[in-house]
Design a protein around this motif. Structure first.
Motif, PDB file in Angstrom:
ATOM      1  N   ASN A  37     -20.401  -5.669 -22.278  1.00 56.20           N
ATOM      2  CA  ASN A  37     -19.772  -4.732 -21.351  1.00 56.20           C
ATOM      3  C   ASN A  37     -19.191  -3.557 -22.129  1.00 56.20           C
ATOM      4  O   ASN A  37     -18.527  -3.745 -23.153  1.00 56.20           O
ATOM      5  N   TYR A  38     -19.461  -2.359 -21.638  1.00 54.68           N
ATOM      6  CA  TYR A  38     -19.032  -1.126 -22.299  1.00 54.68           C
ATOM      7  C   TYR A  38     -18.091  -0.403 -21.341  1.00 54.68           C
ATOM      8  O   TYR A  38     -18.494   0.443 -20.562  1.00 54.68           O
ATOM      9  N   GLY A  39     -16.806  -0.777 -21.383  1.00 55.98           N
ATOM     10  CA  GLY A  39     -15.807  -0.155 -20.526  1.00 55.98           C
ATOM     11  C   GLY A  39     -15.286   1.130 -21.141  1.00 55.98           C
ATOM     12  O   GLY A  39     -15.357   1.337 -22.351  1.00 55.98           O
ATOM     13  N   GLN A  40     -14.725   1.992 -20.289  1.00 53.57           N
ATOM     14  CA  GLN A  40     -14.292   3.310 -20.762  1.00 53.57           C
ATOM     15  C   GLN A  40     -12.878   3.673 -20.315  1.00 53.57           C
ATOM     16  O   GLN A  40     -12.537   4.854 -20.241  1.00 53.57           O
ATOM     17  N   VAL A  41     -12.051   2.648 -20.058  1.00 53.22           N
ATOM     18  CA  VAL A  41     -10.669   2.927 -19.685  1.00 53.22           C
ATOM     19  C   VAL A  41      -9.884   3.162 -20.978  1.00 53.22           C
ATOM     20  O   VAL A  41      -9.065   2.357 -21.409  1.00 53.22           O
ATOM     21  N   ALA A  42     -10.212   4.268 -21.629  1.00 46.63           N
ATOM     22  CA  ALA A  42      -9.667   4.567 -22.958  1.00 46.63           C
ATOM     23  C   ALA A  42      -9.816   6.057 -23.241  1.00 46.63           C
ATOM     24  O   ALA A  42     -10.626   6.742 -22.624  1.00 46.63           O
ATOM     25  N   ASP A  43      -9.024   6.544 -24.205  1.00 49.11           N
ATOM     26  CA  ASP A  43      -9.112   7.953 -24.589  1.00 49.11           C
ATOM     27  C   ASP A  43      -9.451   8.129 -26.066  1.00 49.11           C
ATOM     28  O   ASP A  43      -9.275   9.195 -26.640  1.00 49.11           O
ATOM     29  N   ASN A  44      -9.954   7.050 -26.680  1.00 50.80           N
ATOM     30  CA  ASN A  44     -10.157   7.097 -28.132  1.00 50.80           C
ATOM     31  C   ASN A  44     -11.478   6.467 -28.574  1.00 50.80           C
ATOM     32  O   ASN A  44     -11.628   6.070 -29.732  1.00 50.80           O
ATOM     33  N   LEU A  45     -12.445   6.354 -27.660  1.00 51.30           N
ATOM     34  CA  LEU A  45     -13.675   5.623 -27.968  1.00 51.30           C
ATOM     35  C   LEU A  45     -14.618   6.434 -28.853  1.00 51.30           C
ATOM     36  O   LEU A  45     -14.628   7.674 -28.810  1.00 51.30           O
ATOM     37  N   PRO A  46     -15.432   5.755 -29.661  1.00 54.55           N
ATOM     38  CA  PRO A  46     -16.466   6.447 -30.439  1.00 54.55           C
ATOM     39  C   PRO A  46     -17.429   7.180 -29.506  1.00 54.55           C
ATOM     40  O   PRO A  46     -17.522   6.873 -28.319  1.00 54.55           O
ATOM     41  N   SER A  47     -18.154   8.138 -30.062  1.00 57.95           N
ATOM     42  CA  SER A  47     -19.080   8.920 -29.255  1.00 57.95           C
ATOM     43  C   SER A  47     -20.211   8.035 -28.736  1.00 57.95           C
ATOM     44  O   SER A  47     -20.552   7.016 -29.348  1.00 57.95           O
ATOM     45  N   PRO A  48     -20.820   8.403 -27.608  1.00 56.73           N
ATOM     46  CA  PRO A  48     -21.968   7.646 -27.117  1.00 56.73           C
ATOM     47  C   PRO A  48     -23.090   7.530 -28.139  1.00 56.73           C
ATOM     48  O   PRO A  48     -23.726   6.479 -28.254  1.00 56.73           O
ATOM     49  N   ALA A  49     -23.332   8.592 -28.912  1.00 56.81           N
ATOM     50  CA  ALA A  49     -24.396   8.557 -29.926  1.00 56.81           C
ATOM     51  C   ALA A  49     -24.087   7.521 -30.996  1.00 56.81           C
ATOM     52  O   ALA A  49     -24.965   6.754 -31.422  1.00 56.81           O
ATOM     53  N   ALA A  50     -22.825   7.491 -31.455  1.00 57.48           N
ATOM     54  CA  ALA A  50     -22.429   6.507 -32.475  1.00 57.48           C
ATOM     55  C   ALA A  50     -22.517   5.095 -31.920  1.00 57.48           C
ATOM     56  O   ALA A  50     -22.925   4.153 -32.614  1.00 57.48           O
ATOM     57  N   THR A  51     -22.167   4.943 -30.651  1.00 53.35           N
ATOM     58  CA  THR A  51     -22.233   3.629 -30.020  1.00 53.35           C
ATOM     59  C   THR A  51     -23.674   3.152 -29.886  1.00 53.35           C
ATOM     60  O   THR A  51     -23.981   1.978 -30.130  1.00 53.35           O
ATOM     61  N   ALA A  52     -24.564   4.064 -29.519  1.00 51.13           N
ATOM     62  CA  ALA A  52     -25.985   3.700 -29.402  1.00 51.13           C
ATOM     63  C   ALA A  52     -26.530   3.226 -30.744  1.00 51.13           C
ATOM     64  O   ALA A  52     -27.279   2.239 -30.824  1.00 51.13           O
ATOM     65  N   LYS A  53     -26.136   3.910 -31.796  1.00 51.49           N
ATOM     66  CA  LYS A  53     -26.580   3.527 -33.147  1.00 51.49           C
ATOM     67  C   LYS A  53     -26.015   2.162 -33.530  1.00 51.49           C
ATOM     68  O   LYS A  53     -26.710   1.320 -34.116  1.00 51.49           O
ATOM     69  N   LEU A  54     -24.752   1.932 -33.185  1.00 54.33           N
ATOM     70  CA  LEU A  54     -24.130   0.627 -33.449  1.00 54.33           C
ATOM     71  C   LEU A  54     -24.882  -0.485 -32.739  1.00 54.33           C
ATOM     72  O   LEU A  54     -25.217  -1.515 -33.341  1.00 54.33           O
ATOM     73  N   LEU A  55     -25.171  -0.282 -31.472  1.00 50.43           N
ATOM     74  CA  LEU A  55     -25.849  -1.316 -30.687  1.00 50.43           C
ATOM     75  C   LEU A  55     -27.222  -1.641 -31.257  1.00 50.43           C
ATOM     76  O   LEU A  55     -27.641  -2.801 -31.268  1.00 50.43           O
ATOM     77  N   GLN A  56     -27.910  -0.633 -31.764  1.00 57.49           N
ATOM     78  CA  GLN A  56     -29.242  -0.862 -32.342  1.00 57.49           C
ATOM     79  C   GLN A  56     -29.185  -1.684 -33.620  1.00 57.49           C
ATOM     80  O   GLN A  56     -30.187  -2.264 -34.026  1.00 57.49           O
TER      81      GLN A  56
END
Length: 360
Positions: A37-56
């Motif tokens: 689960n990728y929730g977004q109730v936050a103001d400090n999350l890594p960028s979507p691009a960085a997250t996509a790379k992490l998931l891969q």
């Protein structure tokens, strides 16, 4: 002759090693049953691009969003990662009453991204049936049908499933698992939803949390039962099954309740489950050791593909909660401490999700 035998033995060993390595690589890349689960109730999350790379870099193959953020959906394009997007509870009345609203939503949130972004499910609302809002409850099925029709109109109805997510509190009773039944006042609504699930092949999605079960019964043997640790089990006298972990017992309780309504073949998906790694001083259960034991034990259980006692031989698709901590969530500290990864993209604790760790 001796050299030839030695050479043959070395070749055989090389083949065995190569086969084992390929098998590990295959395991790391074929765990379609592990999601997050990728929730977004936050103001400090890594960028979507960085997250996509992490998931891969992990064996996570599916991601559940609670909305339909276009930046995240685009970042996951061409990764092969399955994406579950969400439609908010607040939009259900508009979906239900206006087919054009549903069409516009699909045209805005699905069509521009698919198939490069591998959207696999649209979840309409979250835990609606236990919301206490009767108006919302009665509008849920019409909303789902209108979204299904909108997908059909753009030839995506057989490619993207439409479902909703349910709380475990739908069950009036759950112990032993074989006796589990849904609340009688929800049976009529559930019948319609399950007819829809059955007709479209969409899953019945649930949120089982052994963590919450332990909070209500914090004996040592209950903790071991919840954390996939050695325990004496819990016996179901009706099926003669001795359950060795809470996850299997909760999932099989849902299976029994579905079976009692004539829908035992509807697929069950675990939309959320997890364990917090820290909490307030008065909270029972949160710790790094417990979170690692639960999530690590669960992943090992899923990878074994033994299934549950009532559904053997196949792992239930399971979305771990959660990818990151969400710092803007209200409530006790534990609500903001479910993240499997830190904001610098390192692991909060290691539960064997990294592809490189698995191959090594």
């Amino acid at each position: 002759m001796q050299n030839r035998d030695s050479s043959s033995a070395m070749s055989m060993l090389s083949c065995v090693f190569l086969f084992a390595l390929l098998n590990l690589l295959n395991i790391a890349n074929s765990e379609s049953f592990i999601g997050v689960n990728y929730g977004q109730v936050a103001d400090n999350l890594p960028s979507p691009a960085a997250t996509a790379k992490l998931l891969q870099s992990t064996s996570i193959e599916k991601v559940r969003l609670y909305g339909s953020d276009p930046a995240i959906i685009q970042a996951l394009a061409n990764t092969g990662i399955g994406i579950v997007i969400g439609a908010a509870n607040g939009d259900i009345p508009a979906f239900a009453s206006d087919p054009n609203f549903a069409k516009n939503w699909v045209n805005g949130n699905v069509v521009p991204f698919y198939p490069a972004s591998n959207i696999i499910v649209i979840m309409v609302g979250n835990e609606v049936l236990m919301s206490g809002d009767n108006n919302l409850i009665t509008q849920l099925l019409p909303a789902m049908k209108n979204i299904q029709s909108a997908l059909d109109s753009v030839s995506l109805g057989d490619k993207i499933k439409v479902s909703t997510v349910h709380s475990m509190t739908l069950l009036r009773q759950s112990e032993p698992p074989s006796s589990a039944r849904f609340h009688p006042n929800l049976v009529n609504v559930l019948k319609g939803l399950l007819d829809f699930n059955n007709a479209t092949g969409s899953p019945f999605s649930i949120n089982p949390y052994p963590y919450f079960a332990y909070r209500g019964d914090n004996r040592a043997e209950t903790l071991a039962f919840c954390l996939f640790q050695p325990n004496s089990g819990r016996y179901d006298p009706n099926t003669k099954i001795n359950y060795m972990n809470m996850f299997d017992a909760q999932v099989d309780a849902i299976h029994s309740a579905l079976d009692s309504m004539g829908f035992k073949n509807v697929e069950i998906v675990v939309a959320e489950t997890g364990w917090p790694y820290k909490g307030d001083s008065n909270e029972v259960g949160p710790s790094v050791d417990n979170a690692k034991a639960y999530n690590g034990g669960l992943i090992g259980h899923l990878r074994s593909k033994v299934g549950t006692p009532l559904m053997p031989g196949k792992s239930v698709d399971t979305y771990l909660f959660a990818l990151y901590d969400e710092d803007l969530k209200p409530g006790p500290t534990s609500e903001r401490a479910f993240g499997l990864f830190n904001l610098d993209l390192t692991m909060t604790y290691d539960i064997g999700l990294s592809k490189s760790t698995q191959v090594t």
